[in-house]
Design a protein around this motif. Structure first.
Motif, PDB file in Angstrom:
ATOM      1  N   THR A   2       2.506   1.856  -3.585  1.00 50.41           N
ATOM      2  CA  THR A   2       1.311   2.403  -4.493  1.00 50.41           C
ATOM      3  C   THR A   2       1.333   3.803  -4.307  1.00 50.41           C
ATOM      4  O   THR A   2       1.318   4.651  -5.052  1.00 50.41           O
ATOM      5  N   GLY A   3       1.331   4.310  -2.965  1.00 48.94           N
ATOM      6  CA  GLY A   3       1.242   5.746  -2.737  1.00 48.94           C
ATOM      7  C   GLY A   3       2.553   6.532  -3.077  1.00 48.94           C
ATOM      8  O   GLY A   3       2.687   7.539  -3.690  1.00 48.94           O
ATOM      9  N   LEU A   4       3.743   5.915  -2.667  1.00 52.91           N
ATOM     10  CA  LEU A   4       4.956   6.489  -3.063  1.00 52.91           C
ATOM     11  C   LEU A   4       5.146   6.797  -4.520  1.00 52.91           C
ATOM     12  O   LEU A   4       6.107   7.312  -5.005  1.00 52.91           O
ATOM     13  N   LEU A  33       3.224   7.633  -6.709  1.00 55.70           N
ATOM     14  CA  LEU A  33       2.443   8.570  -7.198  1.00 55.70           C
ATOM     15  C   LEU A  33       3.520  10.082  -7.204  1.00 55.70           C
ATOM     16  O   LEU A  33       3.707  10.643  -8.195  1.00 55.70           O
ATOM     17  N   ALA A  60       5.130   1.352  -9.496  1.00 61.72           N
ATOM     18  CA  ALA A  60       4.279   0.747  -8.296  1.00 61.72           C
ATOM     19  C   ALA A  60       4.242  -0.889  -8.762  1.00 61.72           C
ATOM     20  O   ALA A  60       4.594  -1.608  -7.652  1.00 61.72           O
ATOM     21  N   THR A 110       0.753  -1.147   0.135  1.00 65.22           N
ATOM     22  CA  THR A 110      -0.007   0.014  -0.090  1.00 65.22           C
ATOM     23  C   THR A 110       0.883   1.131   0.076  1.00 65.22           C
ATOM     24  O   THR A 110       0.695   2.310  -0.680  1.00 65.22           O
ATOM     25  N   LEU A 111       1.897   1.359   0.849  1.00 67.13           N
ATOM     26  CA  LEU A 111       2.692   2.524   0.782  1.00 67.13           C
ATOM     27  C   LEU A 111       3.658   2.574  -0.320  1.00 67.13           C
ATOM     28  O   LEU A 111       3.770   3.577  -0.877  1.00 67.13           O
TER      29      LEU A 111
END
Length: 337
Positions: free
Chosen positions: A178-180, A182, A215, A175-176
Motif C-alpha cells: 500500500t505504501g509503495l 503511492l 495497490a 502494508t508495504l
C-alpha cells in the motif's frame, strides 16, 4: 446517440439526416425548381471505444450506407421511368447512386491519445507495476525475516531468522504494498503525462485511481504468491496478463470474442481498470462510462483477496504448516564402549 458515443457505449453510428427523403426526391426533377442538394449519409467513428471496434463499425456502416444509396437510386430511377433519358449523363449517374457518404469522428480525442489506446497501455502499465512490486516486496520481506538469502551482486546476505506466522508475513507485505503504491503510482503518472506528454484531464483523480489500481493488483498478487508459493508467480502471470490482455476490451471488442473470453471479461482486472482509466481520460470521468464499475470491481477484488489470503494462510498456521518447521532437539551421539 451522441451521449452513447461520449460514454464509449457505441463503436460507431450511421446518421441519416431528417431531410434525406426530400433531398433524394429533388434529384428526380419532380421537386420544386432549384438546384437540388445531394443527400448525405454520415458515418461516425469512435476510436475512444477501441480502434479495432471503431474500424469494424466504420466498415459495416459504410457498406450499409453505400448499399442503401444504390437501393435508393434504383427506386428513384424506376420512379421517373423513361424521363431519365432526357437527363444529362452526369445527372443519370448521380441518380443511380444519389447519396454522398462522409466519415467523421463521433467523439474526437486529443492529438496525443494514441488513437484511443493510451487508456489501455496506461492501465496495463499499472497492472505490471503492481505485479512487479508484489514480487519485490515478497522477496524483501522474506529476506528481512531471515527466510531467504538476498544476493547483491557477488555478495550474499542472510539475516537472522525472525519467526513470523504466514498471516503476519502477509499483513506486513500488504502494508508495504500500500505504501509503495503511492510512490509507483506517482512515477507512472509523471512518466506518462509529464515526460511522454500523454493527454490527460482530472489529474488528481487519475493519480488516486492509479495508486489504488497498483495497490489492489499488488495485494492480489501477494495473495496468490503467499497461498501457492513458488507456483504462485505463474498463477499471477496467467490471471493478470495471460487471460487479462485478450479480455481487456481495448485491442479487440468484447463483442468479437468467443464466449469463454466474454465470461472472463466480466471480472478480469485489466478490463475493469482500463474502463476506469478510459472514463477519466476520454469521457470526462463520467461514472457510467466505466469509472463506477472500475471502483466497485477494485473494491470487490481487494475484499476477495483479503478474505482468501487471510483465510487460507490462517488455516495454514492453525494446521502447523509453518514455513520452517520448529527445530527438534537433536539426539545425543553415543560412543560405543
Amino acid at each position: 446517440m451522441k451521449e452513447q458515443l461520449g460514454k464509449g457505449k457505441l463503436f460507431g453510428a450511421l446518421v441519416v439526416p431528417a431531410d434525406f427523403t426530400s433531398s433524394a426526391t429533388a434529384l428526380t426533377g419532380t421537386a420544386p425548381a432549384g438546384t437540388p442538394a445531394r443527400p448525405t449519409l454520415t458515418v461516425l467513428t469512435n476510436q475512444s471505444a477501441g480502434s479495432l471496434g471503431s474500424g469494424l463499425a466504420r466498415t459495416a456502416t459504410t457498406q450499409a450506407a453505400e448499399n442503401a444509396s444504390l437501393q435508393v437510386g434504383k427506386e428513384l430511377t424506376a420512379q421517373i421511368g423513361t424521363a431519365q433519358a432526357k437527363l444529362p449523363a452526369a445527372a443519370r449517374v448521380l441518380l443511380a447512386d444519389p447519396a454522398a457518404v462522409t466519415v467523421e469522428d463521433g467523439h474526437p480525442l486529443d492529438s496525443r491519445s494514441g488513437l484511443g489506446l493510451t487508456a489501455f497501455y496506461y492501465a496495463l502499465t499499472l497492472v505490471v507495476v503492481g505485479m512487479l512490486s508484489a514480487n519485490v516486496i515478497s522477496g524483501q520481506v522474506d529476506h528481512a525475516l531471515g527466510y531467504t538469502h538476498n544476493d547483491m551482486g557477488p555478495l550474499r546476505l542472510h539475516r537472522p531468522l525472525i519467526r513470523a506466522t504466514r498471516v503476519q508475513t502477509f499483513a506486513i507485505s500488504s502494508t508495504l504494498m500500500t505504501g509503495l503504491s503511492l510512490l509507483t503510482g506517482t512515477l507512472v503518472m509523471v512518466g506518462a503525462v509529464g515526460i511522454m506528454g500523454m493527454d490527460a484531464a482530472h489529474l488528481p483523480l487519475l493519480w488516486l485511481y492509479s495508486v489504488c489500481a497498483i495497490a489492489v493488483t499488488g495485494i492480489g498478487a501477494l495473495t496468490l504468491l503467499a497461498v501457492f508459493g513458488t507456483p504462485g508467480m505463474l498463477v499471477v502471470t496467467l490471471v493478470f496478463i495471460g487471460m487479462a490482455v485478450p479480455t481487456a476490451g481495448a485491442t479487440t471488442p468484447i463483442e468479437a470474442l468467443p464466449g469463454f473470453y466474454r465470461f472472463l471479461s466480466e471480472f478480469e482486472p485489466l478490463r475493469q481498470i482500463t474502463g476506469g482509466i478510459r472514463s477519466i481520460l476520454y469521457y470526462d470521468a463520467q461514472g457510467d462510462a466505466g469509472l463506477t464499475r472500475g471502483w466497485v470491481m477494485m473494491t470487490a477484488a481487494l475484499a476477495l483477496a483479503a478474505l482468501f489470503g487471510f483465510g487460507v494462510l490462517g488455516w495454514y498456521d492453525r494446521k502447523g504448516l509453518h514455513r520452517i518447521p520448529v527445530e527438534t532437539t537433536p539426539e545425543k551421539a553415543t560412543v560405543p564402549a
